[in-house]
Design a protein around this motif. Structure first.
Motif, mmCIF file in Angstrom:
data_model
loop_
_atom_site.group_PDB
_atom_site.id
_atom_site.type_symbol
_atom_site.label_atom_id
_atom_site.label_comp_id
_atom_site.label_asym_id
_atom_site.label_seq_id
_atom_site.Cartn_x
_atom_site.Cartn_y
_atom_site.Cartn_z
ATOM 1 N N GLU A 141 6.538 -2.804 -0.770
ATOM 2 C CA GLU A 141 6.130 -2.639 -2.240
ATOM 3 C C GLU A 141 6.804 -1.670 -2.942
ATOM 4 N N TRP A 142 7.215 -1.952 -4.221
ATOM 5 C CA TRP A 142 7.683 -0.838 -5.137
ATOM 6 C C TRP A 142 6.769 0.060 -5.501
ATOM 7 N N VAL A 143 7.302 1.354 -5.491
ATOM 8 C CA VAL A 143 6.383 2.515 -6.022
ATOM 9 C C VAL A 143 6.555 2.534 -7.574
ATOM 10 N N ASN A 144 5.184 2.310 -8.013
ATOM 11 C CA ASN A 144 5.120 2.317 -9.531
ATOM 12 C C ASN A 144 3.838 2.682 -10.132
ATOM 13 N N ALA A 145 3.571 2.508 -11.187
ATOM 14 C CA ALA A 145 2.168 2.925 -11.904
ATOM 15 C C ALA A 145 1.304 1.880 -11.430
ATOM 16 N N GLU A 146 1.275 0.735 -11.263
ATOM 17 C CA GLU A 146 0.548 -0.230 -10.592
ATOM 18 C C GLU A 146 -0.116 0.220 -9.096
ATOM 19 N N LEU A 147 1.170 0.693 -8.325
ATOM 20 C CA LEU A 147 0.674 0.919 -7.131
ATOM 21 C C LEU A 147 -0.508 2.377 -6.888
ATOM 22 N N PHE A 148 -0.147 3.114 -7.956
ATOM 23 C CA PHE A 148 -1.247 4.028 -8.120
ATOM 24 C C PHE A 148 -2.390 3.971 -8.462
ATOM 25 N N GLU A 149 -2.833 2.323 -8.820
ATOM 26 C CA GLU A 149 -4.120 1.953 -9.223
ATOM 27 C C GLU A 149 -4.554 1.301 -8.142
ATOM 28 N N LEU A 150 -3.735 1.076 -7.080
ATOM 29 C CA LEU A 150 -4.363 0.504 -5.749
ATOM 30 C C LEU A 150 -4.485 1.449 -4.757
ATOM 31 N N ILE A 151 -3.941 2.606 -4.804
ATOM 32 C CA ILE A 151 -4.173 3.684 -3.599
ATOM 33 C C ILE A 151 -4.223 4.958 -4.322
ATOM 34 N N ASP A 152 -5.208 5.757 -3.785
ATOM 35 C CA ASP A 152 -5.482 7.158 -4.104
ATOM 36 C C ASP A 152 -4.436 7.868 -4.482
ATOM 37 N N PRO A 153 -3.943 8.659 -5.241
ATOM 38 C CA PRO A 153 -2.540 9.090 -5.498
ATOM 39 C C PRO A 153 -2.060 10.074 -4.296
ATOM 40 N N PHE A 154 -3.057 10.789 -3.700
ATOM 41 C CA PHE A 154 -2.522 11.928 -2.717
ATOM 42 C C PHE A 154 -2.161 10.821 -1.474
ATOM 43 N N GLU A 155 -3.050 10.114 -1.229
ATOM 44 C CA GLU A 155 -2.609 9.142 0.024
ATOM 45 C C GLU A 155 -1.304 8.409 -0.175
ATOM 46 N N LEU A 156 -0.941 8.124 -1.600
ATOM 47 C CA LEU A 156 0.397 7.197 -1.793
ATOM 48 C C LEU A 156 1.421 8.285 -1.507
ATOM 49 N N MET A 157 1.305 9.704 -1.759
ATOM 50 C CA MET A 157 2.384 10.362 -1.799
ATOM 51 C C MET A 157 2.510 10.842 -0.071
ATOM 52 N N ASP A 158 1.419 11.006 0.334
ATOM 53 C CA ASP A 158 1.397 11.055 1.941
ATOM 54 C C ASP A 158 2.146 9.859 2.619
ATOM 55 N N ARG A 159 1.929 8.719 2.180
ATOM 56 C CA ARG A 159 2.623 7.663 2.886
ATOM 57 C C ARG A 159 4.095 7.686 2.585
ATOM 58 N N TYR A 160 4.425 8.091 1.071
ATOM 59 C CA TYR A 160 5.671 8.264 0.856
ATOM 60 C C TYR A 160 6.696 9.180 1.585
ATOM 61 N N PHE A 161 6.089 10.366 1.593
ATOM 62 C CA PHE A 161 6.617 11.495 2.256
ATOM 63 C C PHE A 161 6.968 11.092 3.962
ATOM 64 N N THR A 162 5.694 10.421 4.409
ATOM 65 C CA THR A 162 6.000 10.099 5.633
ATOM 66 C C THR A 162 7.277 9.009 5.973
ATOM 67 N N ASP A 163 7.147 8.067 5.229
ATOM 68 C CA ASP A 163 8.098 7.120 5.236
ATOM 69 C C ASP A 163 9.613 7.720 4.806
ATOM 70 N N MET A 164 9.548 8.650 3.979
ATOM 71 C CA MET A 164 10.992 9.502 3.895
ATOM 72 C C MET A 164 11.413 10.237 4.915
ATOM 73 N N VAL A 165 10.790 10.652 5.766
ATOM 74 C CA VAL A 165 11.024 11.458 7.088
ATOM 75 C C VAL A 165 11.731 10.349 8.033
ATOM 76 N N THR A 166 11.073 9.208 8.237
ATOM 77 C CA THR A 166 11.664 8.208 8.870
ATOM 78 C C THR A 166 13.136 7.763 8.345
ATOM 79 N N LEU A 167 13.036 7.740 6.873
ATOM 80 C CA LEU A 167 14.380 7.413 6.281
ATOM 81 C C LEU A 167 15.420 8.462 6.779
#
Length: 283
Positions: A141-167
């Motif tokens: 899913e695209w990361v956008n303002a709507e996604l921040f409505e679905l996930i806790d902001p700190f959890e979203l950033m945690d997921r993002y950085f975790t995936d960026m390490v994989t990248l």
């Protein structure tokens, strides 16, 4: 007119992240010619047209891991032939400006075969790796303002950085990591308070260690909220060797935007101009 001795003409770096009408989200806002003219007017010595390369479905050799590709309205393949012809035309029109070809590969660790197919079909001198989407409930899913409505902001950033390490650790198709904290553009200040880089320091440092170990460059992106001196210094402390400047321009007026401020940030963090004006800034 003679310049007085007290006059200082800023020497701005190259803009290594520019989009033109060949990007699927820029067709109505800019052309290569207009952005080249803007770069010359601003004193930018070179631009890299790093057009969006995103995908709406998996190809053989990609790594879906049972994921589905989420809705991506408007996404279209890069017209490599048309793009390459436009690059050649602008190089003839603006010999005083160095013009580099390139792509911004979205989620290349999920789409390695698809990205490799694009790279094999053209000649690209600047390849950015980007993370605009993360897995959520079985979809990318695209990361956008709507996604921040679905996930806790700190959890979203945690997921993002975790995936960026994989990248960073799992893909060698790019040479510059673009906007390493892309979601902060959409950070919900009203619900989560101000975004503080220090809250995610270990995440940043983990990404930076992996990127530094691979010998690639980190982008300071001036479209996102500007990185702090402290953030760029973390990159230096983790062994980062090079910084690339990118406006992420989707319109002529934004080519080289805020580069004077970005230069101050990067210099204060310990980096200096490279071999020439076209080079990355180095340790």
């Amino acid at each position: 007119m003679m310049l007085g001795r007290e006059t200082i003409v800023p020497m701005l770096p190259s803009d290594n992240h520019v989009h033109s009408r060949w990007s699927w989200d820029t067709a109505q806002t800019s052309t290569m010619e207009l952005e080249c003219r803007s770069a010359i007017e601003r004193g930018i010595p070179a631009v890299a047209f790093t057009e969006h390369v995103d995908f709406t479905q998996w190809a053989a050799g990609d790594r879906p891991d049972s994921l589905k590709v989420g809705e991506r309205p408007g996404v279209a393949p890069l017209d490599i032939a048309g793009y390459s012809a436009d690059i050649s035309r602008c190089r003839d029109m603006f010999p005083q400006l160095r013009i580099l070809s390139g792509i911004e590969a979205g989620e290349p660790h999920y789409f390695p075969a698809s990205v490799a197919g694009v790279l094999d079909a053209g000649r690209f001198e600047r390849v950015l790796g980007s993370l605009h989407a993360i897995p959520l409930q079985g979809k990318l899913e695209w990361v956008n303002a709507e996604l921040f409505e679905l996930i806790d902001p700190f959890e979203l950033m945690d997921r993002y950085f975790t995936d960026m390490v994989t990248l960073v650790e799992g893909c060698d198709l790019f040479t510059v990591l673009a906007h390493c904290d892309y979601p902060r553009r959409y950070w919900p200040h009203d619900r989560a308070g101000a975004y503080h880089e220090a809250h995610f320091e270990e995440h940043y440092r983990t990404v930076f260690r992996g990127l530094a170990g691979s010998g690639r460059a980190l982008e300071i992106n001036t479209r996102s909220p500007l990185a702090s001196v402290e953030l760029i210094r973390w990159w230096w402390e983790e062994g980062g060797d090079a910084v690339s400047y990118g406006s992420d321009a989707h319109a002529p007026a934004r080519v080289g935007d805020a580069f004077d401020v970005a230069v101050d940030i990067v210099e204060a963090a310990g980096f200096r101009p490279g071999r020439d004006r076209y080079d990355f800034w180095r340790r």
